[in-house]
Design a protein around this motif. Structure first.
Motif, PDB file in Angstrom:
ATOM      1  N   ARG A  34       0.826  -1.212   0.000  1.00 55.44           N
ATOM      2  CA  ARG A  34       0.000   0.000   0.000  1.00 55.44           C
ATOM      3  C   ARG A  34       0.857   1.257   0.000  1.00 55.44           C
ATOM      4  O   ARG A  34       0.561   2.233  -0.703  1.00 55.44           O
ATOM      5  CB  ARG A  34      -0.934   0.009   1.201  1.00 55.44           C
ATOM      6  CG  ARG A  34      -2.157  -0.847   1.042  1.00 55.44           C
ATOM      7  CD  ARG A  34      -3.185  -0.575   2.118  1.00 55.44           C
ATOM      8  NE  ARG A  34      -2.656  -0.739   3.466  1.00 55.44           N
ATOM      9  CZ  ARG A  34      -2.645  -1.882   4.141  1.00 55.44           C
ATOM     10  NH1 ARG A  34      -3.142  -2.970   3.597  1.00 55.44           N
ATOM     11  NH2 ARG A  34      -2.161  -1.952   5.354  1.00 55.44           N
ATOM     12  N   GLU A  35       1.939   1.239   0.769  1.00 53.33           N
ATOM     13  CA  GLU A  35       2.819   2.394   0.833  1.00 53.33           C
ATOM     14  C   GLU A  35       3.501   2.644  -0.515  1.00 53.33           C
ATOM     15  O   GLU A  35       3.585   3.781  -0.971  1.00 53.33           O
ATOM     16  CB  GLU A  35       3.871   2.174   1.918  1.00 53.33           C
ATOM     17  CG  GLU A  35       4.692   3.394   2.237  1.00 53.33           C
ATOM     18  CD  GLU A  35       5.599   3.196   3.434  1.00 53.33           C
ATOM     19  OE1 GLU A  35       6.604   3.921   3.513  1.00 53.33           O
ATOM     20  OE2 GLU A  35       5.313   2.323   4.272  1.00 53.33           O
ATOM     21  N   LEU A  36       3.968   1.582  -1.157  1.00 56.58           N
ATOM     22  CA  LEU A  36       4.605   1.729  -2.465  1.00 56.58           C
ATOM     23  C   LEU A  36       3.600   2.182  -3.522  1.00 56.58           C
ATOM     24  O   LEU A  36       3.932   2.996  -4.394  1.00 56.58           O
ATOM     25  CB  LEU A  36       5.268   0.415  -2.890  1.00 56.58           C
ATOM     26  CG  LEU A  36       6.537   0.043  -2.129  1.00 56.58           C
ATOM     27  CD1 LEU A  36       6.946  -1.384  -2.460  1.00 56.58           C
ATOM     28  CD2 LEU A  36       7.662   1.022  -2.435  1.00 56.58           C
ATOM     29  N   GLN A  37       2.385   1.680  -3.462  1.00 59.76           N
ATOM     30  CA  GLN A  37       1.370   2.090  -4.431  1.00 59.76           C
ATOM     31  C   GLN A  37       0.997   3.555  -4.272  1.00 59.76           C
ATOM     32  O   GLN A  37       0.601   4.202  -5.239  1.00 59.76           O
ATOM     33  CB  GLN A  37       0.124   1.217  -4.285  1.00 59.76           C
ATOM     34  CG  GLN A  37       0.306  -0.172  -4.816  1.00 59.76           C
ATOM     35  CD  GLN A  37      -0.900  -1.061  -4.559  1.00 59.76           C
ATOM     36  OE1 GLN A  37      -1.713  -0.792  -3.673  1.00 59.76           O
ATOM     37  NE2 GLN A  37      -0.995  -2.141  -5.314  1.00 59.76           N
ATOM     38  N   GLU A  43       9.090   9.366  -6.879  1.00 64.42           N
ATOM     39  CA  GLU A  43       9.564   8.778  -5.625  1.00 64.42           C
ATOM     40  C   GLU A  43      10.062   7.351  -5.843  1.00 64.42           C
ATOM     41  O   GLU A  43      11.094   6.950  -5.289  1.00 64.42           O
ATOM     42  CB  GLU A  43       8.443   8.779  -4.580  1.00 64.42           C
ATOM     43  CG  GLU A  43       8.077  10.164  -4.088  1.00 64.42           C
ATOM     44  CD  GLU A  43       6.829  10.167  -3.241  1.00 64.42           C
ATOM     45  OE1 GLU A  43       6.816  10.912  -2.240  1.00 64.42           O
ATOM     46  OE2 GLU A  43       5.876   9.440  -3.572  1.00 64.42           O
ATOM     47  N   LEU A  44       9.337   6.593  -6.652  1.00 57.56           N
ATOM     48  CA  LEU A  44       9.771   5.219  -6.944  1.00 57.56           C
ATOM     49  C   LEU A  44      11.096   5.209  -7.696  1.00 57.56           C
ATOM     50  O   LEU A  44      11.977   4.392  -7.429  1.00 57.56           O
ATOM     51  CB  LEU A  44       8.697   4.472  -7.746  1.00 57.56           C
ATOM     52  CG  LEU A  44       7.423   4.150  -6.993  1.00 57.56           C
ATOM     53  CD1 LEU A  44       6.386   3.581  -7.957  1.00 57.56           C
ATOM     54  CD2 LEU A  44       7.675   3.199  -5.853  1.00 57.56           C
ATOM     55  N   LYS A  45      11.240   6.158  -8.647  1.00 60.16           N
ATOM     56  CA  LYS A  45      12.482   6.243  -9.421  1.00 60.16           C
ATOM     57  C   LYS A  45      13.658   6.591  -8.506  1.00 60.16           C
ATOM     58  O   LYS A  45      14.757   6.054  -8.662  1.00 60.16           O
ATOM     59  CB  LYS A  45      12.344   7.290 -10.523  1.00 60.16           C
ATOM     60  CG  LYS A  45      13.488   7.313 -11.491  1.00 60.16           C
ATOM     61  CD  LYS A  45      13.244   8.301 -12.613  1.00 60.16           C
ATOM     62  CE  LYS A  45      14.428   8.324 -13.552  1.00 60.16           C
ATOM     63  NZ  LYS A  45      14.248   9.321 -14.614  1.00 60.16           N
ATOM     64  N   ASP A  46      13.417   7.445  -7.513  1.00 61.93           N
ATOM     65  CA  ASP A  46      14.469   7.780  -6.542  1.00 61.93           C
ATOM     66  C   ASP A  46      14.919   6.547  -5.772  1.00 61.93           C
ATOM     67  O   ASP A  46      16.082   6.447  -5.378  1.00 61.93           O
ATOM     68  CB  ASP A  46      13.974   8.834  -5.553  1.00 61.93           C
ATOM     69  CG  ASP A  46      13.932  10.228  -6.157  1.00 61.93           C
ATOM     70  OD1 ASP A  46      14.537  10.436  -7.224  1.00 61.93           O
ATOM     71  OD2 ASP A  46      13.286  11.103  -5.553  1.00 61.93           O
ATOM     72  N   LEU A  47      14.014   5.624  -5.538  1.00 65.42           N
ATOM     73  CA  LEU A  47      14.350   4.386  -4.840  1.00 65.42           C
ATOM     74  C   LEU A  47      14.978   3.344  -5.764  1.00 65.42           C
ATOM     75  O   LEU A  47      15.477   2.324  -5.311  1.00 65.42           O
ATOM     76  CB  LEU A  47      13.095   3.786  -4.194  1.00 65.42           C
ATOM     77  CG  LEU A  47      12.466   4.586  -3.060  1.00 65.42           C
ATOM     78  CD1 LEU A  47      11.163   3.932  -2.628  1.00 65.42           C
ATOM     79  CD2 LEU A  47      13.425   4.689  -1.894  1.00 65.42           C
TER      80      LEU A  47
END
Length: 52
Positions: A34-37, A43-47
């Motif tokens: 849920r947090e990733l979605q 933000e995902l690309k930064d990770l």
């Protein structure tokens, strides 16, 4: 006559402990999903991960 404390021993108690642990692990995984979605593409690309 047996007491309540002696009824839940052995394999049954082990099964219940494993079931409870599996349920807790599932809750943690679902919270992470849920947090990733909820994160944006940036933000995902930064990770270093993608949505797919």
């Amino acid at each position: 006559m047996t007491t309540t404390s002696t009824i839940r021993t052995g394999p049954r108690r082990s099964f219940l402990r494993r079931l409870r642990a599996a349920w807790a692990a599932r809750r943690v995984r679902r919270a992470a999903v849920r947090e990733l979605q909820a994160m944006s593409e940036h933000e995902l690309k930064d990770l270093g991960i993608g949505r797919s």
